[in-house]
Design a protein around this motif. Sequence first.
Motif, PDB file in Angstrom:
ATOM      1  N   HIS A 130       0.761  -1.201  -0.108  1.00 24.50           N
ATOM      2  CA  HIS A 130      -0.042  -0.080  -0.094  1.00 24.50           C
ATOM      3  C   HIS A 130       0.768   1.249  -0.080  1.00 24.50           C
ATOM      4  O   HIS A 130       2.072   1.343   0.635  1.00 24.50           O
ATOM      5  N   ASP A 131       0.415   2.315  -0.567  1.00 27.63           N
ATOM      6  CA  ASP A 131       0.961   3.539  -0.563  1.00 27.63           C
ATOM      7  C   ASP A 131       0.891   4.122   0.762  1.00 27.63           C
ATOM      8  O   ASP A 131      -0.277   4.249   1.476  1.00 27.63           O
ATOM      9  N   SER A 132       1.993   4.554   1.656  1.00 28.32           N
ATOM     10  CA  SER A 132       1.907   4.730   2.954  1.00 28.32           C
ATOM     11  C   SER A 132       1.646   6.288   3.189  1.00 28.32           C
ATOM     12  O   SER A 132       1.242   6.717   4.323  1.00 28.32           O
ATOM     13  N   GLY A 133       1.652   6.991   2.166  1.00 29.92           N
ATOM     14  CA  GLY A 133       1.390   8.508   2.211  1.00 29.92           C
ATOM     15  C   GLY A 133       2.678   9.384   2.404  1.00 29.92           C
ATOM     16  O   GLY A 133       2.773  10.423   2.541  1.00 29.92           O
ATOM     17  N   PHE A 134       3.604   8.440   2.764  1.00 34.02           N
ATOM     18  CA  PHE A 134       5.063   9.109   3.072  1.00 34.02           C
ATOM     19  C   PHE A 134       5.904   9.055   1.615  1.00 34.02           C
ATOM     20  O   PHE A 134       5.931   7.773   1.172  1.00 34.02           O
ATOM     21  N   ASP A 135       6.849   9.864   1.350  1.00 31.55           N
ATOM     22  CA  ASP A 135       7.893   9.775   0.460  1.00 31.55           C
ATOM     23  C   ASP A 135       9.052   8.915   0.921  1.00 31.55           C
ATOM     24  O   ASP A 135       9.505   7.964   0.372  1.00 31.55           O
ATOM     25  N   SER A 136       9.445   9.031   2.214  1.00 36.73           N
ATOM     26  CA  SER A 136      10.051   8.072   2.858  1.00 36.73           C
ATOM     27  C   SER A 136       9.542   7.328   4.169  1.00 36.73           C
ATOM     28  O   SER A 136       9.838   7.948   5.528  1.00 36.73           O
ATOM     29  N   ALA A 137       9.026   6.399   3.903  1.00 38.45           N
ATOM     30  CA  ALA A 137       8.480   5.469   4.998  1.00 38.45           C
ATOM     31  C   ALA A 137       9.573   4.757   5.716  1.00 38.45           C
ATOM     32  O   ALA A 137       9.572   4.381   6.900  1.00 38.45           O
ATOM     33  N   ARG A 138      10.560   4.398   5.195  1.00 38.28           N
ATOM     34  CA  ARG A 138      11.795   3.765   5.675  1.00 38.28           C
ATOM     35  C   ARG A 138      12.262   4.522   7.052  1.00 38.28           C
ATOM     36  O   ARG A 138      12.313   3.489   7.974  1.00 38.28           O
ATOM     37  N   LEU A 139      12.288   5.656   7.027  1.00 43.46           N
ATOM     38  CA  LEU A 139      12.736   6.093   8.524  1.00 43.46           C
ATOM     39  C   LEU A 139      11.862   6.021   9.731  1.00 43.46           C
ATOM     40  O   LEU A 139      12.373   6.017  10.736  1.00 43.46           O
ATOM     41  N   ASN A 140      10.540   5.704   9.381  1.00 47.58           N
ATOM     42  CA  ASN A 140       9.822   5.288  10.445  1.00 47.58           C
ATOM     43  C   ASN A 140      10.012   4.027  10.898  1.00 47.58           C
ATOM     44  O   ASN A 140       9.978   3.776  12.270  1.00 47.58           O
ATOM     45  N   SER A 141      10.999   3.110  10.268  1.00 47.12           N
ATOM     46  CA  SER A 141      11.292   1.820  10.986  1.00 47.12           C
ATOM     47  C   SER A 141      12.738   1.913  11.762  1.00 47.12           C
ATOM     48  O   SER A 141      12.500   1.368  12.703  1.00 47.12           O
ATOM     49  N   VAL A 142      12.988   3.074  11.019  1.00 48.29           N
ATOM     50  CA  VAL A 142      14.391   3.266  11.874  1.00 48.29           C
ATOM     51  C   VAL A 142      14.066   3.908  13.319  1.00 48.29           C
ATOM     52  O   VAL A 142      14.796   3.711  14.316  1.00 48.29           O
ATOM     53  N   PHE A 143      13.070   4.709  13.243  1.00 48.89           N
ATOM     54  CA  PHE A 143      12.731   5.396  14.428  1.00 48.89           C
ATOM     55  C   PHE A 143      12.263   4.505  15.485  1.00 48.89           C
ATOM     56  O   PHE A 143      12.091   4.765  16.849  1.00 48.89           O
ATOM     57  N   ALA A 144      11.871   3.413  15.274  1.00 46.90           N
ATOM     58  CA  ALA A 144      11.291   2.514  16.388  1.00 46.90           C
ATOM     59  C   ALA A 144      12.449   1.762  17.277  1.00 46.90           C
ATOM     60  O   ALA A 144      12.272   1.293  18.247  1.00 46.90           O
ATOM     61  N   PHE A 145      13.757   2.056  16.848  1.00 50.69           N
ATOM     62  CA  PHE A 145      14.831   1.812  17.630  1.00 50.69           C
ATOM     63  C   PHE A 145      14.897   2.714  18.798  1.00 50.69           C
ATOM     64  O   PHE A 145      15.311   3.730  18.548  1.00 50.69           O
ATOM     65  N   PRO A 146      15.469   2.036  20.199  1.00 55.79           N
ATOM     66  CA  PRO A 146      15.569   3.057  21.258  1.00 55.79           C
ATOM     67  C   PRO A 146      16.757   4.127  21.083  1.00 55.79           C
ATOM     68  O   PRO A 146      16.765   5.061  21.619  1.00 55.79           O
ATOM     69  N   MET A 147      17.514   3.437  20.230  1.00 56.26           N
ATOM     70  CA  MET A 147      19.104   4.421  20.121  1.00 56.26           C
ATOM     71  C   MET A 147      18.979   5.284  18.807  1.00 56.26           C
ATOM     72  O   MET A 147      20.156   5.624  18.230  1.00 56.26           O
ATOM     73  N   SER A 148      17.878   5.595  18.327  1.00 57.70           N
ATOM     74  CA  SER A 148      17.842   6.485  17.194  1.00 57.70           C
ATOM     75  C   SER A 148      17.803   7.754  17.424  1.00 57.70           C
ATOM     76  O   SER A 148      17.848   8.221  18.702  1.00 57.70           O
ATOM     77  N   GLY A 149      17.634   8.704  16.570  1.00 62.62           N
ATOM     78  CA  GLY A 149      17.155  10.053  16.581  1.00 62.62           C
ATOM     79  C   GLY A 149      18.350  10.883  16.423  1.00 62.62           C
ATOM     80  O   GLY A 149      18.915  10.658  15.429  1.00 62.62           O
ATOM     81  N   ARG A 150      18.885  11.751  17.262  1.00 61.45           N
ATOM     82  CA  ARG A 150      19.937  12.542  16.903  1.00 61.45           C
ATOM     83  C   ARG A 150      21.233  12.446  17.937  1.00 61.45           C
ATOM     84  O   ARG A 150      20.762  11.961  19.176  1.00 61.45           O
ATOM     85  N   ALA A 151      22.103  12.968  17.822  1.00 61.71           N
ATOM     86  CA  ALA A 151      23.328  12.987  18.799  1.00 61.71           C
ATOM     87  C   ALA A 151      23.122  13.983  19.859  1.00 61.71           C
ATOM     88  O   ALA A 151      22.482  15.102  19.537  1.00 61.71           O
ATOM     89  N   PRO A 152      23.639  13.810  21.008  1.00 64.68           N
ATOM     90  CA  PRO A 152      23.416  15.015  22.021  1.00 64.68           C
ATOM     91  C   PRO A 152      24.291  16.143  21.659  1.00 64.68           C
ATOM     92  O   PRO A 152      25.316  16.006  20.770  1.00 64.68           O
ATOM     93  N   PHE A 153      23.886  17.452  21.996  1.00 64.52           N
ATOM     94  CA  PHE A 153      24.721  18.431  21.355  1.00 64.52           C
ATOM     95  C   PHE A 153      25.909  18.691  22.263  1.00 64.52           C
ATOM     96  O   PHE A 153      26.104  19.289  23.455  1.00 64.52           O
ATOM     97  N   MET A 154      26.843  18.219  21.686  1.00 68.04           N
ATOM     98  CA  MET A 154      28.243  18.795  22.126  1.00 68.04           C
ATOM     99  C   MET A 154      29.296  18.992  20.960  1.00 68.04           C
ATOM    100  O   MET A 154      29.165  18.418  19.998  1.00 68.04           O
ATOM    101  N   LEU A 155      30.107  20.012  21.289  1.00 63.41           N
ATOM    102  CA  LEU A 155      31.123  20.309  20.246  1.00 63.41           C
ATOM    103  C   LEU A 155      32.640  19.970  20.667  1.00 63.41           C
ATOM    104  O   LEU A 155      33.348  20.226  19.864  1.00 63.41           O
ATOM    105  N   SER A 156      32.760  19.432  21.785  1.00 65.36           N
ATOM    106  CA  SER A 156      34.093  18.855  22.074  1.00 65.36           C
ATOM    107  C   SER A 156      34.178  17.363  22.013  1.00 65.36           C
ATOM    108  O   SER A 156      33.548  16.753  22.745  1.00 65.36           O
ATOM    109  N   TRP A 157      35.119  16.815  21.269  1.00 62.45           N
ATOM    110  CA  TRP A 157      35.415  15.520  21.120  1.00 62.45           C
ATOM    111  C   TRP A 157      35.437  14.712  22.492  1.00 62.45           C
ATOM    112  O   TRP A 157      35.005  13.893  22.770  1.00 62.45           O
ATOM    113  N   GLN A 158      36.387  15.625  23.388  1.00 60.89           N
ATOM    114  CA  GLN A 158      36.781  15.077  24.627  1.00 60.89           C
ATOM    115  C   GLN A 158      35.650  15.034  25.665  1.00 60.89           C
ATOM    116  O   GLN A 158      35.631  13.954  26.207  1.00 60.89           O
ATOM    117  N   GLU A 159      34.627  16.071  25.621  1.00 62.82           N
ATOM    118  CA  GLU A 159      33.484  15.929  26.530  1.00 62.82           C
ATOM    119  C   GLU A 159      32.404  14.687  25.917  1.00 62.82           C
ATOM    120  O   GLU A 159      32.007  13.931  26.786  1.00 62.82           O
TER     121      GLU A 159
END
Length: 376
Positions: A174-203
């Motif tokens: 079926h047509d999901s209505g999304f152009d990229s439905a794939r990313l909905n599957s990725v978002f189901a994983f608990p460690m998905s999303g974005r990195a925390p905001f840090m600009l120092s590699w040491q931190e």
Amino acid sequence: MPLEAFASSQPLTFGVELELQLVSLSDFDLTAASPDLLHLLNRKPFPGNVTPEITESMIEINSSVQTAYAPLLAELIDIRDTLVAASDTLNIGIAGGGTHPFQHWSEQKISAKPRYEYLSQLYGYLAKQFTVFGQHVHIGCANGDDALFLLHALGRYIPHFIALSSSSPFVQGHDSGFDSARLNSVFAFPMSGRAPFMLSWQEFNEVFFAKMERTKIIKSMKDFYWDLRPKPEYGTIELRVCDTPLTVERAAALAGYLQALCRHLLERKEEAPVEDDYLVYNYNRFQACRFGLDGTVTLPKTYDNVSLREDILATLEKMVPHAEALGSMDALAHLAAAAREGSDAMWLRRYYERDGSVEAMVNAAIGRFRGERRFR
């Protein structure tokens, strides 16, 4: 144990990973052909690298590290032609696309690799539902601080890459209505999303990662399914939001655009990224997934609402001096045409509307991946 030191790599070098569909030519469903295909490909030199993916109806191909768009495109075409010849021997099809339009997750087989078996035990049915197909692009960074700067500065452009690569409108027939439905599957994983905001590699290393490791949830960077993540062992950042395009030409163009954007951002002439940029991140991401090029995004610095298509075209124009320096003007021209004429998701919908058969649509995607002119 903290992460290893961030390996220094030549800035703006890049490489591409593509997850590809293995398709039966009798019914055009996915087929568990990766063991046979990999065995055949291992019998002679391969132009790049090819590995199994989480289920046996997928493979992943990797380019070598490149410095310019034209050699990357040439290598991807060589890889494609090698895959096509092997698939002809096995009488299977190979296709791009972020989702197979009618496969059922319950019929997939987990690949016999310890990490994939572990993920299957941990995530249950989500592991088989992860039979979706993405393009990842690595960009070389001189050091970890540059890597984190680029990672967060690129957040504003994530919708561009989602919309330009979108090729997963159909899910389970079926047509999901999304152009990229794939990313909905990725978002189901608990460690998905974005990195925390840090600009120092040491931190990032000694504070954030060390804390995450102590939770025993995380063992390595592989356990994060972020849209963008650092890869210290390679000295890169990795863009992970793209659907696998229907053609290697689109894949190379996306990599060329990312390289130009990173060159622009490293000049540090734009306002530096800040935590508040992420106030609009998830909604902009949704707009790109749901509506593709027809989406509307909110600019993180001004909160102006703009057409995603027009924002892409304006940014491509802005990248011209960088593309001229890098030799990637053809990449920008390819993506400008896609922004005006329509994404792979639109192409799939138009083909389905014309023929009315998801099987015929898969067959057309196979032809498009092969570079056959009648499917361009």
